[in-house]
Design a protein around this motif. Sequence first.
Motif, PDB file in Angstrom:
ATOM      1  N   ASN A 211      70.770   0.477   8.469  1.00 47.99           N
ATOM      2  CA  ASN A 211      69.984   0.681   7.256  1.00 47.99           C
ATOM      3  C   ASN A 211      70.884   0.748   6.022  1.00 47.99           C
ATOM      4  O   ASN A 211      70.836   1.706   5.233  1.00 47.99           O
ATOM      5  CB  ASN A 211      69.122   1.941   7.361  1.00 47.99           C
ATOM      6  N   ILE A 212      71.700  -0.287   5.855  1.00 51.25           N
ATOM      7  CA  ILE A 212      72.601  -0.393   4.703  1.00 51.25           C
ATOM      8  C   ILE A 212      71.849  -1.101   3.576  1.00 51.25           C
ATOM      9  O   ILE A 212      71.352  -2.207   3.747  1.00 51.25           O
ATOM     10  CB  ILE A 212      73.873  -1.178   5.061  1.00 51.25           C
ATOM     11  N   ALA A 213      71.774  -0.462   2.435  1.00 54.82           N
ATOM     12  CA  ALA A 213      70.975  -1.005   1.334  1.00 54.82           C
ATOM     13  C   ALA A 213      71.553  -2.310   0.791  1.00 54.82           C
ATOM     14  O   ALA A 213      70.817  -3.273   0.552  1.00 54.82           O
ATOM     15  CB  ALA A 213      70.867   0.027   0.218  1.00 54.82           C
ATOM     16  N   GLU A 214      72.869  -2.345   0.557  1.00 54.62           N
ATOM     17  CA  GLU A 214      73.515  -3.558   0.047  1.00 54.62           C
ATOM     18  C   GLU A 214      74.840  -3.731   0.776  1.00 54.62           C
ATOM     19  O   GLU A 214      75.671  -2.814   0.785  1.00 54.62           O
ATOM     20  CB  GLU A 214      73.731  -3.471  -1.462  1.00 54.62           C
ATOM     21  N   HIS A 215      75.032  -4.893   1.364  1.00 52.15           N
ATOM     22  CA  HIS A 215      76.163  -5.088   2.274  1.00 52.15           C
ATOM     23  C   HIS A 215      76.920  -6.366   1.926  1.00 52.15           C
ATOM     24  O   HIS A 215      76.333  -7.445   1.861  1.00 52.15           O
ATOM     25  CB  HIS A 215      75.634  -5.165   3.703  1.00 52.15           C
ATOM     26  N   ASP A 216      78.242  -6.235   1.686  1.00 50.73           N
ATOM     27  CA  ASP A 216      79.104  -7.398   1.494  1.00 50.73           C
ATOM     28  C   ASP A 216      79.443  -7.962   2.869  1.00 50.73           C
ATOM     29  O   ASP A 216      80.048  -7.280   3.697  1.00 50.73           O
ATOM     30  CB  ASP A 216      80.380  -7.002   0.752  1.00 50.73           C
ATOM     31  N   THR A 217      79.090  -9.214   3.105  1.00 52.69           N
ATOM     32  CA  THR A 217      79.088  -9.735   4.470  1.00 52.69           C
ATOM     33  C   THR A 217      80.391 -10.378   4.913  1.00 52.69           C
ATOM     34  O   THR A 217      80.568 -10.633   6.107  1.00 52.69           O
ATOM     35  CB  THR A 217      77.976 -10.792   4.623  1.00 52.69           C
ATOM     36  N   ASP A 218      81.300 -10.657   3.993  1.00 51.28           N
ATOM     37  CA  ASP A 218      82.483 -11.428   4.353  1.00 51.28           C
ATOM     38  C   ASP A 218      83.621 -11.119   3.388  1.00 51.28           C
ATOM     39  O   ASP A 218      83.421 -10.452   2.362  1.00 51.28           O
ATOM     40  CB  ASP A 218      82.160 -12.934   4.328  1.00 51.28           C
ATOM     41  N   ARG A 219      84.799 -11.623   3.712  1.00 49.45           N
ATOM     42  CA  ARG A 219      85.997 -11.309   2.929  1.00 49.45           C
ATOM     43  C   ARG A 219      85.858 -11.748   1.475  1.00 49.45           C
ATOM     44  O   ARG A 219      86.233 -11.003   0.559  1.00 49.45           O
ATOM     45  CB  ARG A 219      87.209 -11.985   3.572  1.00 49.45           C
ATOM     46  N   HIS A 220      85.329 -12.934   1.248  1.00 48.41           N
ATOM     47  CA  HIS A 220      85.218 -13.429  -0.120  1.00 48.41           C
ATOM     48  C   HIS A 220      84.309 -12.537  -0.956  1.00 48.41           C
ATOM     49  O   HIS A 220      84.618 -12.221  -2.107  1.00 48.41           O
ATOM     50  CB  HIS A 220      84.702 -14.869  -0.111  1.00 48.41           C
ATOM     51  N   ALA A 221      83.178 -12.126  -0.397  1.00 49.75           N
ATOM     52  CA  ALA A 221      82.257 -11.246  -1.124  1.00 49.75           C
ATOM     53  C   ALA A 221      82.928  -9.915  -1.455  1.00 49.75           C
ATOM     54  O   ALA A 221      82.786  -9.395  -2.574  1.00 49.75           O
ATOM     55  CB  ALA A 221      80.994 -11.009  -0.302  1.00 49.75           C
ATOM     56  N   ILE A 222      83.664  -9.381  -0.503  1.00 51.26           N
ATOM     57  CA  ILE A 222      84.373  -8.110  -0.730  1.00 51.26           C
ATOM     58  C   ILE A 222      85.401  -8.266  -1.848  1.00 51.26           C
ATOM     59  O   ILE A 222      85.529  -7.403  -2.729  1.00 51.26           O
ATOM     60  CB  ILE A 222      85.049  -7.640   0.572  1.00 51.26           C
ATOM     61  N   GLU A 223      86.141  -9.384  -1.832  1.00 54.41           N
ATOM     62  CA  GLU A 223      87.176  -9.613  -2.843  1.00 54.41           C
ATOM     63  C   GLU A 223      86.567  -9.782  -4.233  1.00 54.41           C
ATOM     64  O   GLU A 223      87.103  -9.282  -5.225  1.00 54.41           O
ATOM     65  CB  GLU A 223      88.005 -10.833  -2.468  1.00 54.41           C
ATOM     66  N   VAL A 224      85.444 -10.491  -4.324  1.00 55.71           N
ATOM     67  CA  VAL A 224      84.781 -10.679  -5.616  1.00 55.71           C
ATOM     68  C   VAL A 224      84.338  -9.336  -6.183  1.00 55.71           C
ATOM     69  O   VAL A 224      84.554  -9.036  -7.364  1.00 55.71           O
ATOM     70  CB  VAL A 224      83.575 -11.633  -5.478  1.00 55.71           C
TER      71      VAL A 224
END
Length: 250
Positions: A211-224
């Motif tokens: 139940n994560i409201a907003e989730h960065d799914t991959d390395r690129h998303a996390i880096e951005v």
Amino acid sequence: MNIEGCTAIVTGGNRGIGEGFVTELLEAGAARVYVAARQLADAQAAASRDPRLVAIELDVTREDQVAAAAARCTDVNLLVNNAGAFAMTTLLTAPDLSALRSEIDTNYIGMVSMVRAFAPILKANGGGAVVNVLSAGGIVAVPVMGGYSPSKFAARAASDCLRAELAPQGTQLSALIVGSVDTRMADHVTGIDKASPRDIARAGLLAVRRNIAEHDTDRHAIEVRAFNARDPHTLARSMAKPFLDAARKA
């Protein structure tokens, strides 16, 4: 929410991230997955590999087809809004507004239309969950993504509004911030390590389970997200650099 035994519908489920979700749902033990695609033949081809898959013709920009899908798929307790449009043009260089309208209609309005149609079904089936497949272009404006980036900003804001509205009926909503993925939509992207569609789907199902409201799914998303938090002005300038360079040469 437990994925095992669930019944899901995945829009744009015939290829790319949608196909990744279908595969991961099957492996996680889903009882049934409706594979939705604009063309019925595409949905049927994608659904032919497993008896738990059911083909659905669905263009999320058509309210009649959204209503028909909701009337047919009354056992759904997991809605995956994956269908998307990307015209790969800019706001000023596009010949007209048709690309912008298509991107907003699909990525934003179509997603809201699906949630509105399936919210009563999710409630009747115990609450369930919604997954909205968004983009790093929805947390940082990307000029080369014309109407796509603004449409994902709108979809992200709508996800926050819908999450609050759905909470009283016990329905959770996870917004996925997706970076660069090895799909047809991202064929033009080079110089970045791309996640696989199944990687994104696994991250999405993790968001559902926890139940994560907003989730960065991959390395690129996390880096951005990290770069934007650290130095948003530099990131904005780098996004605009292609246009500034072109202007200097003109």
